[in-house]
Write a protein that holds these residues in place. Sequence first.
Motif, PDB file in Angstrom:
ATOM      1  N   ALA A   1      -5.519  -0.663  11.980  1.00 28.27           N
ATOM      2  CA  ALA A   1      -4.474  -1.947  12.146  1.00 28.27           C
ATOM      3  C   ALA A   1      -4.938  -3.009  12.776  1.00 28.27           C
ATOM      4  N   SER A   2      -5.684  -3.036  13.740  1.00 26.90           N
ATOM      5  CA  SER A   2      -6.253  -4.158  14.564  1.00 26.90           C
ATOM      6  C   SER A   2      -6.832  -4.969  13.537  1.00 26.90           C
TER       7      SER A   2
ATOM      8  N   GLU B   1       3.697  -4.605   8.899  1.00 29.85           N
ATOM      9  CA  GLU B   1       3.187  -5.081   7.797  1.00 29.85           C
ATOM     10  C   GLU B   1       1.741  -4.769   8.033  1.00 29.85           C
ATOM     11  N   SER B   2       0.964  -4.814   9.191  1.00 26.96           N
ATOM     12  CA  SER B   2      -0.330  -4.492   9.276  1.00 26.96           C
ATOM     13  C   SER B   2      -0.516  -2.819   9.259  1.00 26.96           C
ATOM     14  N   ARG B   3       0.631  -2.168   9.972  1.00 27.71           N
ATOM     15  CA  ARG B   3       0.196  -0.760   9.824  1.00 27.71           C
ATOM     16  C   ARG B   3       0.442  -0.231   8.226  1.00 27.71           C
TER      17      ARG B   3
ATOM     18  N   SER C   1      -0.475  -2.002   5.789  1.00 28.78           N
ATOM     19  CA  SER C   1      -1.642  -2.591   4.941  1.00 28.78           C
ATOM     20  C   SER C   1      -2.954  -1.669   5.433  1.00 28.78           C
ATOM     21  N   ALA C   2      -2.905  -1.321   6.622  1.00 30.17           N
ATOM     22  CA  ALA C   2      -4.045  -0.276   7.127  1.00 30.17           C
ATOM     23  C   ALA C   2      -3.722   1.085   6.569  1.00 30.17           C
TER      24      ALA C   2
ATOM     25  N   VAL D   1      -7.107  -5.304  10.385  1.00 30.18           N
ATOM     26  CA  VAL D   1      -6.051  -5.902   9.364  1.00 30.18           C
ATOM     27  C   VAL D   1      -5.488  -7.255   9.908  1.00 30.18           C
ATOM     28  N   GLU D   2      -4.965  -7.162  11.155  1.00 27.40           N
ATOM     29  CA  GLU D   2      -4.080  -8.099  11.889  1.00 27.40           C
ATOM     30  C   GLU D   2      -5.089  -9.625  12.180  1.00 27.40           C
TER      31      GLU D   2
ATOM     32  N   THR E   1       5.392  -8.228  11.679  1.00 28.82           N
ATOM     33  CA  THR E   1       3.650  -8.290  11.639  1.00 28.82           C
ATOM     34  C   THR E   1       2.946  -7.271  11.747  1.00 28.82           C
ATOM     35  N   LYS E   2       3.585  -6.680  12.707  1.00 28.72           N
ATOM     36  CA  LYS E   2       2.953  -5.240  13.236  1.00 28.72           C
ATOM     37  C   LYS E   2       3.168  -4.194  12.168  1.00 28.72           C
TER      38      LYS E   2
END
Length: 496
Positions: free
Chosen positions: A490-491, A478-480, A482-483, A493-494, A475-476
């Motif tokens: 990143a936060s 993937e969020s990075r 996407s960010a 996006v999460e 998850t981390k």
Amino acid sequence: MHSAKPPGIHLLEYVQGSPLSLRSCQALVLILTFFSYASYHAARKTTSVVKSALDPKTCLNILKLHTSESHTVLYGGWAPFDSRDGTALLGDIDLAFLAIYAIGMFFVGHIGDRVDLRILLTIGMIGTGFFTAAFGAGYWLNIHSFYYFLGIQLIAGLFQSTGWPSVVAVVGNWFGKKKRGLIMGIWNAHTSVGNISGSLIAAALLKFGWGWSFVVPGFMIALVGLIVFLFLPAGPDAIGSEDYLFNDFGKNDIDAPLLEGQTEVTEKPVGFVEALRIPGVVPFALCLFFCKLVAYTFLYWLPFYISHTAVGEKYLSDSTAGALSTLFDLGGVVGGILAGHISDRLDARALTAASFTFSAIPALFFYRISGVISLYWNIILMFITGMLVNGPYALITTAVSADLGTHSSLRGNSRALATVTAIIDGTGSAGAAIGPLLTGYISAKSWTAVFIMLMVAALVAGLLLSRLVMAEVSTKLESRRSAAATGLPASSVEEA
């Protein structure tokens, strides 16, 4: 269930001429639940300190032996625990207490989502106080029946099981998710504060007779139970209109109740099977089984181990060993706060818990090997071990339980907090029962074997979270990604 307003709250509001503010209620809840569960642990801890008085130092030639046809007795103990099988009998006492505690936890959690938690806590605390004192009364009544002490511990364990599901559910009713790990990590210091105070009180009173080491903590928890009955608001509904209170929270989700904005949901208690289906409940429950196996082995046997092991080529007295063992709990305070803070910053409960459990393995190894070199090394390694052992234990029993008890799959239903907490901690308590029991038998042959058992348990605890850890890391990552693609933090996006 709607909770009645405590009589003490009526009195406070009458004196000040207005309703208590939200902040005042939250502060009152944190303070009362803190001292409530600290007193549970203080009453529970006394047994580990008194063990050395009941079962004298069989490894030292400082006590006179008397041999009869049936068994060998060492003067200075208390029958039936002063025989050669005394250590095993004490292990059986621990098993009885912790087994009924674990079983009772599941039922109490089910009941806790259906009754006024203030009343449930009061009954549990006064009952715990009475039967803790009854164990100590055996000293003055000159009782030497193993079954008397066994029966008392069985009933005491049942009353003790009311504590944890109740206090977590009460705190969960009053505090939101943001920084929950840090808040509950600090609040969870009650476990170590209770262990430390219980150890110091029991150790200090040993010289007057071991019975006092049970009676005084028993009186203390009963007194705190009375205060809980008078002043503890189990939830916002206990002090007035929930709608008014929710509006008073504003936008600060640290203060907001866990289930703010979900008042339209028609709530009914969550069943046991439904609670088990919440993602993460089973792996965290099984992880806690092995975490508590390690933690409770230290809780019940550390003073005994210290007094039976030469530290710097010297053996310590029972009272000194009991006082020294509090350093393990001091490390636990730091570990609980640190684990909560790290898990908040990373937003990764499983990764944090697994990191602590894996780190505990070398700590356990070095405490056994190097802790005997000198008192200095013993203190340092005991503190570090306590920090790493109690860190994940504290995190799972507080923030993780509250997270899962208010999981999105419940659609805002607040009637699952006590049930989920009971499932997780009840499973953990089964491990808490097995660890001390096995230690009672294994330690008679080898303390090194005991530490091997603890290291294996810590390894298994970490491995049980491996799938959740991988999911959090994925998850981390993937969020990075996407960010990086969107240009947002990143936060953000999460959260989205």
